[in-house]
Design an enzyme around this catalytic site. Structure first.
Site, PDB file in Angstrom:
ATOM      1  N   ARG A 228     -16.523 139.425  74.945  1.00 37.54           N
ATOM      2  CA  ARG A 228     -16.301 139.982  76.269  1.00 37.54           C
ATOM      3  C   ARG A 228     -14.911 140.614  76.266  1.00 37.54           C
ATOM      4  O   ARG A 228     -14.002 140.130  75.575  1.00 37.54           O
ATOM      5  CB  ARG A 228     -16.378 138.913  77.366  1.00 37.54           C
ATOM      6  CG  ARG A 228     -17.778 138.400  77.666  1.00 37.54           C
ATOM      7  CD  ARG A 228     -18.648 139.465  78.319  1.00 37.54           C
ATOM      8  NE  ARG A 228     -19.947 138.955  78.774  1.00 37.54           N
ATOM      9  CZ  ARG A 228     -21.042 138.924  78.052  1.00 37.54           C
ATOM     10  NH1 ARG A 228     -20.995 139.343  76.779  1.00 37.54           N
ATOM     11  NH2 ARG A 228     -22.189 138.480  78.545  1.00 37.54           N
TER      12      ARG A 228
ATOM     13  N   GLU B 259     -15.565 147.605  82.568  1.00 39.16           N
ATOM     14  CA  GLU B 259     -16.782 148.261  82.094  1.00 39.16           C
ATOM     15  C   GLU B 259     -17.568 148.829  83.264  1.00 39.16           C
ATOM     16  O   GLU B 259     -17.756 148.126  84.258  1.00 39.16           O
ATOM     17  CB  GLU B 259     -17.651 147.268  81.309  1.00 39.16           C
ATOM     18  CG  GLU B 259     -16.993 146.812  80.016  1.00 39.16           C
ATOM     19  CD  GLU B 259     -17.861 145.871  79.188  1.00 39.16           C
ATOM     20  OE1 GLU B 259     -19.018 145.595  79.579  1.00 39.16           O
ATOM     21  OE2 GLU B 259     -17.381 145.401  78.144  1.00 39.16           O
TER      22      GLU B 259
ATOM     23  N   HIS C   3     -20.979 148.568  75.090  1.00 39.37           N
ATOM     24  CA  HIS C   3     -21.535 147.216  75.266  1.00 39.37           C
ATOM     25  C   HIS C   3     -23.035 147.214  74.961  1.00 39.37           C
ATOM     26  O   HIS C   3     -23.862 146.867  75.814  1.00 39.37           O
ATOM     27  CB  HIS C   3     -21.271 146.706  76.691  1.00 39.37           C
ATOM     28  CG  HIS C   3     -21.308 145.204  76.779  1.00 39.37           C
ATOM     29  ND1 HIS C   3     -20.593 144.488  77.710  1.00 39.37           N
ATOM     30  CD2 HIS C   3     -21.986 144.269  76.043  1.00 39.37           C
ATOM     31  CE1 HIS C   3     -20.826 143.188  77.560  1.00 39.37           C
ATOM     32  NE2 HIS C   3     -21.659 143.041  76.546  1.00 39.37           N
TER      33      HIS C   3
END
Length: 322
Positions: A237, A266, A285
């Protein structure tokens, strides 16, 4: 009476059909994330919620008095306020296991991409910059027989180690909260302290879940321990790394490069300095983003959801709610 569930993300048709066999449901059927206020309004009479991301907090629970379970379509579950859920008796599940091999593939894509400068040199060739003459300036570094350090030796970490050891003949070390002696014997990996791992590794892969203890686990002090020739990979993360410290280390040449699938914010800010660096490989991601893996994750989440609303304990209840 059949339980009612809300699907806050799109799922494959076969997953939706499975849910329809067991539950009455409403769904959000758009690509973009459901607006928070609309989600809260949808939950007033729901027994279950299937979601990917989005904060499951006291506010949401207050809008969902009948809620029995939140099924996360993700292996990570830092979006769940497990204390608030436990107080309300709401179960929370995730989807471990089904994405291990796919994420490990992505990690090796980042390792190879950063080491051999693949995205950078793809752009170089397409821009017409490839000319006759010396090519020393486009050399990369070897992955085979290099030293790989894995921070976080869960199932995905083991899948990465297996590829590294048996596919690339790498020397693999790991750091974890607890030693994994079975993995050491099976894979030939060795345990190191975090400091030792950072000092010795040619490639450092961060693979920890996001918790209070792992937030900004890698900061200025940790980056300063790494070799100047080392490459840092993050597929955990974005908040597990001090991003400003990483930018500073890259700008000053404290480390050679990075491969990143995650960011503090993000989607990542287009002005983020990391996007301007040719020695940084950046992905949106997509660690588990293949059609098959995402379908498998959705089906597992649906199974968790159905079991939860039927009054059973689902198989993938998160640790804090067991």
């Amino acid at each position: 009476m059949r339980p009612k569930v809300f699907l806050a993300k799109r799922v494959p048709s076969e997953v939706e059909a499975y849910i329809a066999q067991h539950c009455d449901y409403r769904k959000w059927d758009r690509e973009e994330e459901i607006p928070r206020q609309q989600l809260l309004e949808e939950l007033s009479d729901m027994d279950g919620l299937l979601i990917s991301g989005g904060s499951i907090d006291q506010e949401l629970l207050d809008h969902a008095p009948k809620l029995k379970i939140v099924s996360n379509v993700s292996v990570g579950y830092n979006n769940l306020d497990t204390a608030a859920m436990k107080a309300r008796g709401v179960m929370g599940t995730h989807t471990p296991g089904v994405l291990d091999e796919t994420v490990a593939d992505t990690v090796f894509g980042l390792i190879l991409g950063a080491a051999r400068r693949i995205p950078e040199l793809d752009a170089y060739v397409k821009a017409g910059k490839w000319k006759k003459g010396s090519d020393d300036h486009i050399f990369g570094i070897d992955v085979h027989h290099a030293k790989l350090g894995i921070i976080g030796m869960g199932r995905i970490g083991e899948a990465i180690a297996r590829r590294a050891k048996f596919g690339f003949n790498m020397e693999v070390m790991y750091y974890n909260r607890s030693r994994k002696e079975e993995a050491e014997q099976k894979l030939g990996v060795v345990y190191r302290s975090l400091q030792e791992l950072l000092q010795e590794s040619d490639f450092v892969v961060l693979m920890t879940p996001l918790t209070a203890e792992t937030t900004r686990l890698i900061g200025r002090e940790e980056l300063a321990l790494m070799k100047k020739t080392a490459i840092f990979i993050n597929t955990s993360r974005g908040q597990t790394v001090d991003e400003e410290a990483l930018i500073d280390a890259l700008e000053k040449g404290q480390i050679r490069g990075a491969g990143l699938d995650v960011f503090e914010q993000e989607p990542v800010d287009p002005e983020n300095k990391l996007l301007k660096m040719p020695n940084v490989v950046t992905l949106p991601h997509i660690g588990s983003a293949t059609h098959q893996t995402r379908a498998d994750m959705a089906m597992l989440a649906a199974t968790n959801l159905v079991k939860g609303v039927q009054g059973e304990v689902p198989p993938n209840l998160v640790a804090e709610l067991k």
